[in-house]
Motif scaffolding. Structure first.
Motif, short mmCIF file in Angstrom:
data_model
loop_
_atom_site.label_atom_id
_atom_site.label_comp_id
_atom_site.label_asym_id
_atom_site.label_seq_id
_atom_site.Cartn_x
_atom_site.Cartn_y
_atom_site.Cartn_z
N ALA A 295 3.40 -7.98 12.01
CA ALA A 295 2.61 -7.85 13.23
C ALA A 295 2.16 -6.40 13.44
O ALA A 295 1.06 -6.16 13.94
N ARG A 296 3.01 -5.45 13.07
CA ARG A 296 2.67 -4.02 13.24
C ARG A 296 1.69 -3.53 12.19
O ARG A 296 0.97 -2.57 12.41
N HIS A 297 1.69 -4.15 11.01
CA HIS A 297 0.87 -3.69 9.89
C HIS A 297 0.21 -4.91 9.23
O HIS A 297 0.56 -5.27 8.11
N PRO A 298 -0.71 -5.57 9.94
CA PRO A 298 -1.29 -6.82 9.43
C PRO A 298 -2.20 -6.61 8.22
O PRO A 298 -2.77 -5.53 8.04
N GLY A 299 -2.28 -7.62 7.40
CA GLY A 299 -3.23 -7.61 6.28
C GLY A 299 -2.71 -6.99 5.01
O GLY A 299 -3.42 -6.97 4.01
N VAL A 300 -1.47 -6.47 5.01
CA VAL A 300 -0.91 -5.85 3.81
C VAL A 300 0.40 -6.59 3.47
O VAL A 300 1.22 -6.81 4.36
N ALA A 301 0.57 -6.94 2.21
CA ALA A 301 1.76 -7.68 1.79
C ALA A 301 3.01 -6.81 1.88
O ALA A 301 2.99 -5.63 1.56
N ILE A 302 4.11 -7.43 2.30
CA ILE A 302 5.41 -6.77 2.33
C ILE A 302 6.07 -6.99 0.97
O ILE A 302 6.18 -8.12 0.51
N THR A 303 6.51 -5.89 0.34
CA THR A 303 7.11 -6.01 -0.99
C THR A 303 8.63 -6.10 -0.93
O THR A 303 9.23 -6.75 -1.78
N LYS A 304 9.26 -5.44 0.05
CA LYS A 304 10.71 -5.55 0.19
C LYS A 304 11.15 -5.16 1.58
O LYS A 304 10.46 -4.43 2.29
N VAL A 305 12.32 -5.68 1.96
CA VAL A 305 12.93 -5.39 3.25
C VAL A 305 14.36 -4.97 2.97
O VAL A 305 15.10 -5.72 2.33
N LYS A 306 14.74 -3.77 3.44
CA LYS A 306 16.08 -3.25 3.16
C LYS A 306 16.76 -2.82 4.45
O LYS A 306 16.10 -2.38 5.39
N ASP B 299 0.81 -1.23 0.00
CA ASP B 299 0.00 0.00 0.00
C ASP B 299 0.85 1.28 0.00
O ASP B 299 0.33 2.38 0.06
N GLY B 300 2.19 1.14 -0.05
CA GLY B 300 3.07 2.30 -0.11
C GLY B 300 3.63 2.75 1.23
O GLY B 300 4.52 3.60 1.28
N SER B 301 3.16 2.19 2.31
CA SER B 301 3.65 2.59 3.63
C SER B 301 4.95 1.85 3.95
O SER B 301 5.28 0.85 3.32
N THR B 302 5.69 2.37 4.93
CA THR B 302 6.92 1.74 5.38
C THR B 302 6.94 1.69 6.90
O THR B 302 6.29 2.49 7.56
N VAL B 303 7.69 0.73 7.43
CA VAL B 303 7.89 0.58 8.87
C VAL B 303 9.36 0.29 9.09
O VAL B 303 9.94 -0.52 8.36
N GLU B 304 9.97 0.95 10.07
CA GLU B 304 11.36 0.64 10.43
C GLU B 304 11.36 -0.25 11.66
O GLU B 304 10.65 0.01 12.63
N VAL B 305 12.17 -1.31 11.59
CA VAL B 305 12.22 -2.33 12.63
C VAL B 305 13.67 -2.65 12.95
O VAL B 305 14.49 -2.77 12.03
N SER B 306 13.99 -2.82 14.22
CA SER B 306 15.31 -3.31 14.64
C SER B 306 15.19 -4.80 14.90
O SER B 306 14.33 -5.24 15.66
#
Length: 51
Positions: free
Chosen positions: A33-44, A13-20
């Motif tokens: 877990a923080r943003h359920p129901g939306v597919a993750i497209t990439k992790v950088k 959906d275009g949103s991002t989340v930063e995770v340690s």
């Protein structure tokens, strides 16, 4: 040294989340877990981030 890396997870959906997390798989699970129901497209890795 904590062994944690800062990751930025991008969602369909275009949103991002930063995770340690120690690796990308755990970062992906935490982001899901923080943003359920939306597919993750990439992790950088966030360059220059200190955890």
């Amino acid at each position: 040294m904590s062994g944690l890396v800062q990751f930025r997870c991008h969602f369909l959906d275009g949103s991002t989340v930063e995770v340690s997390a120690p690796n990308a798989a755990i970062a992906r699970a935490e982001a899901r877990a923080r943003h359920p129901g939306v597919a993750i497209t990439k992790v950088k890795v966030v360059k220059g981030a200190s955890v």
